[in-house]
Design a protein around this motif. Structure first.
Motif, PDB file in Angstrom:
ATOM      1  N   THR A  42       0.901  -1.291   0.076  1.00 38.48           N
ATOM      2  CA  THR A  42       0.017   0.130  -0.062  1.00 38.48           C
ATOM      3  C   THR A  42       0.910   1.332  -0.263  1.00 38.48           C
ATOM      4  O   THR A  42       2.155   1.094   0.152  1.00 38.48           O
ATOM      5  CB  THR A  42      -1.011  -0.036   1.365  1.00 38.48           C
ATOM      6  OG1 THR A  42      -1.888   0.944   1.128  1.00 38.48           O
ATOM      7  CG2 THR A  42      -0.196   0.021   2.410  1.00 38.48           C
ATOM      8  N   GLY A  43       0.131   2.416  -0.068  1.00 35.79           N
ATOM      9  CA  GLY A  43       0.986   3.617  -0.124  1.00 35.79           C
ATOM     10  C   GLY A  43       0.719   4.440   1.046  1.00 35.79           C
ATOM     11  O   GLY A  43       0.415   3.978   2.081  1.00 35.79           O
ATOM     12  N   GLY A  44       1.050   5.637   0.886  1.00 36.50           N
ATOM     13  CA  GLY A  44       0.808   6.555   2.261  1.00 36.50           C
ATOM     14  C   GLY A  44       2.091   6.522   3.059  1.00 36.50           C
ATOM     15  O   GLY A  44       3.086   5.829   2.706  1.00 36.50           O
ATOM     16  N   SER A  45       2.081   6.932   4.189  1.00 38.40           N
ATOM     17  CA  SER A  45       3.158   7.106   5.079  1.00 38.40           C
ATOM     18  C   SER A  45       3.265   6.059   5.916  1.00 38.40           C
ATOM     19  O   SER A  45       4.392   5.704   6.581  1.00 38.40           O
ATOM     20  CB  SER A  45       3.141   8.323   5.765  1.00 38.40           C
ATOM     21  OG  SER A  45       2.031   8.674   6.383  1.00 38.40           O
ATOM     22  N   PRO A  47       3.072   2.675   5.958  1.00 38.98           N
ATOM     23  CA  PRO A  47       3.689   1.349   5.815  1.00 38.98           C
ATOM     24  C   PRO A  47       5.421   1.463   5.635  1.00 38.98           C
ATOM     25  O   PRO A  47       6.246   0.432   5.717  1.00 38.98           O
ATOM     26  CB  PRO A  47       3.272   0.780   4.422  1.00 38.98           C
ATOM     27  CG  PRO A  47       2.714   1.994   3.402  1.00 38.98           C
ATOM     28  CD  PRO A  47       2.376   2.985   4.442  1.00 38.98           C
ATOM     29  N   ASP A  74      -2.927   0.539  -4.835  1.00 39.36           N
ATOM     30  CA  ASP A  74      -3.397   1.828  -5.467  1.00 39.36           C
ATOM     31  C   ASP A  74      -2.104   2.618  -5.618  1.00 39.36           C
ATOM     32  O   ASP A  74      -1.079   2.437  -5.194  1.00 39.36           O
ATOM     33  CB  ASP A  74      -4.547   2.572  -4.574  1.00 39.36           C
ATOM     34  CG  ASP A  74      -3.463   3.593  -3.507  1.00 39.36           C
ATOM     35  OD1 ASP A  74      -2.751   2.752  -2.789  1.00 39.36           O
ATOM     36  OD2 ASP A  74      -3.837   4.554  -3.241  1.00 39.36           O
ATOM     37  N   ARG A  76      -0.848   6.679  -7.522  1.00 34.96           N
ATOM     38  CA  ARG A  76      -0.977   8.029  -7.859  1.00 34.96           C
ATOM     39  C   ARG A  76      -0.519   7.967  -9.495  1.00 34.96           C
ATOM     40  O   ARG A  76       0.535   7.599  -9.626  1.00 34.96           O
ATOM     41  CB  ARG A  76      -0.229   8.871  -6.941  1.00 34.96           C
ATOM     42  CG  ARG A  76      -0.799   9.155  -5.620  1.00 34.96           C
ATOM     43  CD  ARG A  76       0.071   8.325  -4.531  1.00 34.96           C
ATOM     44  NE  ARG A  76      -0.492   8.281  -3.135  1.00 34.96           N
ATOM     45  CZ  ARG A  76       0.338   8.976  -2.205  1.00 34.96           C
ATOM     46  NH1 ARG A  76       1.399   9.672  -2.486  1.00 34.96           N
ATOM     47  NH2 ARG A  76      -0.210   9.054  -1.123  1.00 34.96           N
ATOM     48  N   ASN A  86       3.534   5.508  -5.250  1.00 34.43           N
ATOM     49  CA  ASN A  86       3.666   4.798  -3.964  1.00 34.43           C
ATOM     50  C   ASN A  86       4.771   3.371  -4.304  1.00 34.43           C
ATOM     51  O   ASN A  86       5.391   3.140  -3.445  1.00 34.43           O
ATOM     52  CB  ASN A  86       2.349   3.942  -3.987  1.00 34.43           C
ATOM     53  CG  ASN A  86       1.358   4.851  -3.289  1.00 34.43           C
ATOM     54  OD1 ASN A  86       1.548   6.023  -2.648  1.00 34.43           O
ATOM     55  ND2 ASN A  86      -0.141   4.715  -3.522  1.00 34.43           N
ATOM     56  N   GLY A 147      -4.258   1.343   4.159  1.00 31.69           N
ATOM     57  CA  GLY A 147      -4.220   2.006   5.440  1.00 31.69           C
ATOM     58  C   GLY A 147      -5.553   2.679   5.345  1.00 31.69           C
ATOM     59  O   GLY A 147      -6.469   2.411   4.464  1.00 31.69           O
ATOM     60  N   VAL A 148      -5.734   3.671   6.407  1.00 33.42           N
ATOM     61  CA  VAL A 148      -6.923   4.305   6.386  1.00 33.42           C
ATOM     62  C   VAL A 148      -6.624   5.960   6.226  1.00 33.42           C
ATOM     63  O   VAL A 148      -5.776   6.461   7.043  1.00 33.42           O
ATOM     64  CB  VAL A 148      -7.638   4.247   7.888  1.00 33.42           C
ATOM     65  CG1 VAL A 148      -8.838   5.084   7.885  1.00 33.42           C
ATOM     66  CG2 VAL A 148      -7.917   2.768   8.008  1.00 33.42           C
ATOM     67  N   ALA A 155      -7.144   2.372   0.132  1.00 31.20           N
ATOM     68  CA  ALA A 155      -6.485   2.212  -1.162  1.00 31.20           C
ATOM     69  C   ALA A 155      -6.797   3.540  -1.715  1.00 31.20           C
ATOM     70  O   ALA A 155      -6.673   4.688  -1.306  1.00 31.20           O
ATOM     71  CB  ALA A 155      -7.057   1.042  -2.080  1.00 31.20           C
ATOM     72  N   LYS A 208      -5.286   9.923  13.807  1.00 27.01           N
ATOM     73  CA  LYS A 208      -6.232   8.593  13.214  1.00 27.01           C
ATOM     74  C   LYS A 208      -7.234   8.324  13.969  1.00 27.01           C
ATOM     75  O   LYS A 208      -8.204   7.521  13.729  1.00 27.01           O
ATOM     76  CB  LYS A 208      -5.379   7.502  12.852  1.00 27.01           C
ATOM     77  CG  LYS A 208      -4.394   7.728  11.631  1.00 27.01           C
ATOM     78  CD  LYS A 208      -5.258   7.629  10.301  1.00 27.01           C
ATOM     79  CE  LYS A 208      -3.976   8.295   9.017  1.00 27.01           C
ATOM     80  NZ  LYS A 208      -3.347   7.235   8.375  1.00 27.01           N
TER      81      LYS A 208
HETATM   82  C1  6PG Z   1      -2.569   6.199  -0.919  1.00 22.14           C
HETATM   83  C2  6PG Z   1      -2.830   5.145  -0.370  1.00 22.14           C
HETATM   84  C3  6PG Z   1      -3.809   5.503   0.902  1.00 22.14           C
HETATM   85  C4  6PG Z   1      -3.058   5.543   2.088  1.00 22.14           C
HETATM   86  C5  6PG Z   1      -4.070   6.346   3.199  1.00 22.14           C
HETATM   87  C6  6PG Z   1      -3.294   6.402   4.525  1.00 22.14           C
HETATM   88  O1  6PG Z   1      -2.047   6.085  -2.137  1.00 22.14           O
HETATM   89  O2  6PG Z   1      -2.628   7.602  -0.447  1.00 22.14           O
HETATM   90  O3  6PG Z   1      -2.584   3.860  -0.584  1.00 22.14           O
HETATM   91  O4  6PG Z   1      -5.082   5.011   0.946  1.00 22.14           O
HETATM   92  O5  6PG Z   1      -3.223   3.996   2.719  1.00 22.14           O
HETATM   93  O6  6PG Z   1      -4.417   7.335   2.668  1.00 22.14           O
HETATM   94  O7  6PG Z   1      -2.230   7.083   4.473  1.00 22.14           O
HETATM   95  P1  6PG Z   1      -1.315   7.644   5.432  1.00 22.14           P
HETATM   96  O8  6PG Z   1      -0.481   6.274   5.693  1.00 22.14           O
HETATM   97  O9  6PG Z   1      -0.066   8.253   4.826  1.00 22.14           O
HETATM   98  O10 6PG Z   1      -1.966   8.121   6.611  1.00 22.14           O
END
Ligand code: 6PG
Length: 248
Positions: A42-45, A47, A74, A76, A86, A147-148, A155, A208
Motif C-alpha cells: 500500500t501507499g501513504g506514510s 507502511p 493503489d 498515484r 507509491n 491504510g486508512v 487504497a 487517526k
Molecule cells: C495512498 C494510499 C492511501 C493511504 C491512506 C493512509 O496512495 O495514499 O494507498 O489509501 O493508505 O491515505 O495514508 P497514510 O499512511 O499516509 O496516513
C-alpha cells in the motif's frame, strides 16, 4: 474460505511496535505458503517503517525472494520518478535491493490515462492469477496491506465515489482524489482486494483516532467495507485507539 469474517483489532504500544508486528505478520504469511506468494503493498506514510524493517538483515534473510511477488493496491498517476509514486517508495525502501525485477508489479503510470493504466494492471493481475474471475477458494493475494485515510478512504477508494461500488472490475481509474495529493489515482476494487488470505490495516497516531473510531463502528466508509474473504486485521497503536474501543 468463509466470506466476510469479522475483523480483528490488535493494539500495540506505538508506531515502532506496530511496524514490528506488521513485519512479523508478513513473514508468517510467507511461511504459510510453500509455493508462489503474492503480496499487495500500500501507499501513504503508514507502511514506510514496515518497509524499512523488511530491508534489515533479520527480516530480509527470512524472505524467499524468488518466490514472492509484490503488487500495489493503489497508485498515484505520477511518473515512477515522482516521490509521490507509491511503488517507487516501496522500491527505494526495500524492493529494488532484494526482489527480482520480474517479481515487482507496479501499476503503470506512463499511459495516456488512469483508465488505461487500470485496464493494463487488471490484465496483469488476471494473467498472474491464471483466470479472469476470482474463485473464493483460491485467493489472488496471500496478504493485502492497507491504510486508512482521514476521510475513511482506503487504497484510492474514496467515500461516495462510484469506484467503491464496483463489483465487476478488478482495477479502476479514479480521475480525481478526495484528499492530497490531488492527482488522479488507480485503485484495486473491493472484490479484488478481498481476494486474499489476510488484509492487514496499519493505523497509527492520534490524528487517526477519530476516523478509526468511525471505521471500527461500522460507518459506511470504504475502509469499513474493505474486508478480506479470509482474515481482516486492524493493527493499531495506542494513540490511534479511542478509550471506548480499547475498553471493549
Ligand atoms: C495512498 C494510499 C492511501 C493511504 C491512506 C493512509 O496512495 O495514499 O494507498 O489509501 O493508505 O491515505 O495514508 P497514510 O499512511 O499516509 O496516513
Amino acid at each position: 474460505m468463509a466470506a466476510r469474517v469479522s475483523r480483528k483489532v490488535i493494539s500495540v504500544a506505538d508506531a515502532a511496535a506496530l511496524a514490528q508486528a506488521a513485519a512479523d505478520r508478513v513473514l508468517a504469511r510467507i511461511a504459510e505458503n510453500g509455493g508462489r506468494i503474492a503480496i499487495c503493498l500500500t501507499g501513504g506514510s503508514s507502511p514506510k517503517a514496515l518497509y524499512e524493517l523488511l530491508a534489515t538483515d533479520a527480516y530480509r534473510a527470512r524472505i524467499p525472494w524468488p518466490r514472492v511477488h509484490w503488487f500495489i493496491g493503489d497508485e498515484r498517476f505520477v511518473p515512477s520518478s515522482d516521490s509521490r509514486n507509491n511503488m517507487a517508495v516501496a522500491g527505494a525502501t526495500f524492493l529494488d535491493r532484494f526482489a527480482p525485477a520480474a517479481n515487482i508489479h507496479p501499476i503503470p503510470t506512463d499511459l495516456v490515462s488512469p483508465g488505461d493504466a487500470a485496464a493494463r494492471y487488471e490484465d496483469e493481475l488476471k494473467s498472474f492469477y491464471g483466470a479472469a474471475s476470482l474463485d473464493p477458494a483460491r485467493p489472488l493475494f496471500d496478504l493485502v496491506l492497507m491504510g486508512v485515510g482521514p476521510d475513511g478512504h482506503t487504497a484510492s477508494l474514496f467515500p461516495g465515489y462510484p469506484a467503491v461500488d464496483e463489483t465487476a472490475r478488478w482495477v479502476v481509474g479514479v480521475p480525481k482524489a478526495n484528499v492530497e495529493p490531488f492527482v488522479p489515482r488507480i485503485s484495486l476494487t473491493l472484490p479484488a482486494l478481498a481476494s486474499c488470505r489476510e488484509m492487514l490495516f496499519e493505523v497509527a497516531g492520534e490524528s487517526k483516532r477519530t476516523i478509526l473510531t468511525r471505521v471500527l463502528s461500522g460507518e459506511n466508509l470504504p475502509a469499513s467495507r474493505a474486508r478480506s474473504n479470509g482474515e481482516t486485521v486492524f493493527l493499531v497503536d495506542a494513540a490511534a485507539l479511542a478509550e471506548t474501543i480499547r475498553g471493549g
